[in-house]
Design an enzyme around this catalytic site. Structure first.
Site, PDB file in Angstrom:
ATOM      1  N   GLU A  93       0.852  -1.193   0.000  1.00  0.00           N
ATOM      2  CA  GLU A  93       0.000   0.000   0.000  1.00  0.00           C
ATOM      3  C   GLU A  93       0.885   1.239   0.000  1.00  0.00           C
ATOM      4  OE1 GLU A  93      -3.138  -0.242   2.945  1.00  0.00           O
ATOM      5  OE2 GLU A  93      -4.053  -1.944   1.930  1.00  0.00           O
ATOM      6  N   HIS A 150     -12.067   9.724   5.973  1.00  0.00           N
ATOM      7  CA  HIS A 150     -11.834   8.285   6.156  1.00  0.00           C
ATOM      8  C   HIS A 150     -11.294   7.964   7.538  1.00  0.00           C
ATOM      9  CE1 HIS A 150     -10.722   4.226   4.943  1.00  0.00           C
ATOM     10  NE2 HIS A 150      -9.460   4.441   5.257  1.00  0.00           N
ATOM     11  N   ARG A 200      -0.934   9.240   0.986  1.00  0.00           N
ATOM     12  CA  ARG A 200      -2.382   9.355   0.777  1.00  0.00           C
ATOM     13  C   ARG A 200      -2.850  10.794   0.629  1.00  0.00           C
ATOM     14  NH1 ARG A 200      -6.018   5.437   4.435  1.00  0.00           N
ATOM     15  NH2 ARG A 200      -5.127   3.870   3.067  1.00  0.00           N
ATOM     16  N   HIS A 219      -9.599   9.620   2.198  1.00  0.00           N
ATOM     17  CA  HIS A 219      -9.189   8.512   1.326  1.00  0.00           C
ATOM     18  C   HIS A 219      -9.407   8.947  -0.117  1.00  0.00           C
ATOM     19  CE1 HIS A 219      -8.664   4.586  -0.432  1.00  0.00           C
ATOM     20  NE2 HIS A 219      -8.312   4.110   0.743  1.00  0.00           N
ATOM     21  N   ARG A 249      -1.653   9.302   8.566  1.00  0.00           N
ATOM     22  CA  ARG A 249      -1.485   7.895   8.925  1.00  0.00           C
ATOM     23  C   ARG A 249      -1.039   7.067   7.731  1.00  0.00           C
ATOM     24  NH1 ARG A 249      -4.935   3.534   8.321  1.00  0.00           N
ATOM     25  NH2 ARG A 249      -6.443   4.995   7.450  1.00  0.00           N
TER      26      ARG A 249
HETATM   27  C1  SIN Z   1      -7.687   0.858   2.196  1.00  0.00           C
HETATM   28  O1  SIN Z   1      -7.902  -0.351   2.137  1.00  0.00           O
HETATM   29  O2  SIN Z   1      -7.385   1.554   1.239  1.00  0.00           O
HETATM   30  C2  SIN Z   1      -7.819   1.531   3.513  1.00  0.00           C
HETATM   31  C3  SIN Z   1      -6.764   1.092   4.400  1.00  0.00           C
HETATM   32  C4  SIN Z   1      -6.529   2.081   5.481  1.00  0.00           C
HETATM   33  O3  SIN Z   1      -7.219   3.095   5.549  1.00  0.00           O
HETATM   34  O4  SIN Z   1      -5.607   1.875   6.253  1.00  0.00           O
END
Ligand code: SIN
Length: 484
Positions: free
Chosen positions: A86, A308, A249, A203, A343
């Site tokens: 991620e 989010h 993010r 998000h 975060r």
């Molecule tokens: C996601 O699956 O994109 C969200 C994961 C997160 O917010 O840590």
């Protein structure tokens, strides 16, 4: 005793909706110190480094413990953990469950364990409504309403807040609508300090089909190679950041926000990266798309940023203690400083596990207090129309991009609603966000001020009591005179 905010155990909790998984240094090329390093880098100067190391060190053991409880984390054919990549993680380190079902799988295992534990009493259908103050200062328990609406004052030497997010205060959110920052309001009324309330994470890829709350398209899709394109098929992140779709993010959220605002459109294109495997690999996202008439195997998914996660919260130490006698906070409603200004993806479930365990261990040795409860009524509820106005204003004035004038208007609206409806919990939580955002005249992590686009040289936390937040009344600039 466990009191709920939803009718059934697990209902109304963001955990059950989490898609990506739990970040932990489980791979052969990874280590807790690398995980801590990424966490600290993502947090843009405001991460408490000792807390980040505690978090990362404890990660692998928490996955093992959940797996032993029955959380079905995926494994590769050779028995190693299946790990997703991620954004802003330097390694693949997100332990996942059935593709995008991590939250639901973990929650189901935890609920089963809690229901089987003889020492835990669950009051299903009861709704916590506020804390009971103690005459000597501190918390003496919780006021709650049972399923029939009868009030109960439950005295307790120690009370742990785990009420989650405040993102339900925003017009567009990926969290349950009931997540309205209750813990911030309750704890602040008893004198707790609220830390960094202005840091809300948006998000970048909520599925933009007009649903409230908005379904999420997990970041793991971008980890698999899905791209972000405009209406003409152009990858707009390429010119914005060297890591393109896997940039931090906040960077991706701002780029998507600008695309949507300027009408160029933003779409998540997983046709080449996932294609026909979509239903098996990302069943929750696939179902949300199909319900909206989109087939992500053959069409890009329309996306927009949505509130989010709340990095700020009730200030605690790394055992969850708030500094108010008898009051503790864990998970998203707490601010241990581990997330700083931004975060790192999939550190949220890990934070709940690690600091929840630390709080439980500390509480096991906490001495019983002699309680002197003070009679207090829960705050008034915010009527639906007022909540709608607040959510629209939070999205408009305290969203992905903010400025001083907009934040002043938001504070003015909060004052107006409070004069009309009383000091509802939702208004207190919103006031903390607006006050913190208005005081922070810089841009850092998830907080972007279009009137102060750079960060200041010194990174400092915002720490506010309720009295201090109430005293923030920025100046609203007059509307410009029309030209003669
Ligand atoms: C996601 O699956 O994109 C969200 C994961 C997160 O917010 O840590």
């Amino acid at each position: 005793m466990v009191l709920l905010t939803g009718a059934r155990l697990g209902e109304g909790s963001s955990t059950g909706w989490a898609q990506g998984g739990v970040a932990a240094a489980l791979g052969p090329d990874d280590s807790p110190s690398l995980h801590a390093r990424d966490t600290i880098a993502a947090g843009a100067g405001l991460v408490d480094e000792a807390a980040a190391h505690l978090l990362a060190e404890a990660g692998p053991a928490e996955i093992e413990a959940l797996y032993a409880l029955g959380a079905p984390f995926e494994r590769e054919a050779d028995g190693s953990w299946a790990l997703s990549r991620e954004a802003a993680h330097s390694r693949a380190r997100v332990a996942r469950v059935k593709g995008d079902q991590a939250g639901a799988g973990i929650l189901a295992a935890l609920i089963e364990a809690v229901q089987a534990a003889p020492h835990i009493e669950i009051r299903e259908g009861w709704r916590a409504a506020g804390l009971i103050p103690d005459e000597q200062g501190g918390c003496a328990g919780v006021t709650a309403f049972d399923a029939g609406g009868a009030r109960h004052d439950l005295l307790a030497s120690d009370t742990v807040l785990a009420t989650g997010s405040l993102c339900g205060l925003y017009g567009v959110t990926t969290t349950p609508a009931s997540s309205q920052g209750q813990a911030l309001a309750w704890a602040a009324r008893l004198g707790a300090v609220i830390q960094d309330p202005e840091f809300v994470q948006f998000h970048p890829t909520a599925i933009d089909v007009g649903r409230d709350p908005a379904p999420l398209a997990t970041e793991a899709l971008r980890g698999e190679g899905a791209t972000l394109i405009d209406a003409k098929g152009h990858r707009f992140l390429r010119g914005v950041h060297s890591q393109a779709e896997l940039a931090p993010r906040d960077v991706v959220a701002r780029a998507v926000h600008r695309q949507v605002k300027t009408g160029r459109g933003a779409y998540l294109d997983a046709r080449a990266a996932v294609g026909d495997e979509f239903p098996e690999r990302f069943p929750a996202v696939f179902a949300a798309c199909r319900a909206a008439g989109i087939d992500p195997r053959v069409a890009p998914i329309p996306v927009a940023p949505a509130a989010h996660y709340h990095m700020g919260g009730v200030a605690t130490d790394t055992e969850g203690f708030t500094g108010v006698p008898g009051l503790w906070a864990v998970g998203e409603c707490a601010s241990t400083g581990v997330h700083g200004a931004n975060r790192l993806a999939s550190n949220s479930l890990l934070e709940g596990l690690v600091f929840g365990r630390r709080a439980a261990e500390a509480l096991a040795n906490a001495p019983q207090r002699t309680l002197k409860p003070v009679a207090a009524d829960p705050a008034p509820e915010l009527p639906g129309e007022a909540l709608g106005a607040l959510r629209a204003a939070m999205a408009m004035q305290a969203g992905v991009e903010r400025d001083g004038a907009g934040l002043a208007r938001l504070l003015e609206l909060i004052d107006t609603l409070e004069a009309a409806c009383g000091e509802a919990d939702a208004l207190i939580a919103a006031r903390f966000v607006a006050a913190g955002a208005s005081m922070r005249t810089e841009s850092r992590g998830g907080h972007f001020r279009s009137d102060h686009p750079s960060d200041s040289a010194v990174a400092a936390h915002t720490r506010l009591t309720l009295a201090e937040a109430r005293a923030v009344h920025p100046h609203i600039p007059p509307l410009a005179e029309p030209a003669e």
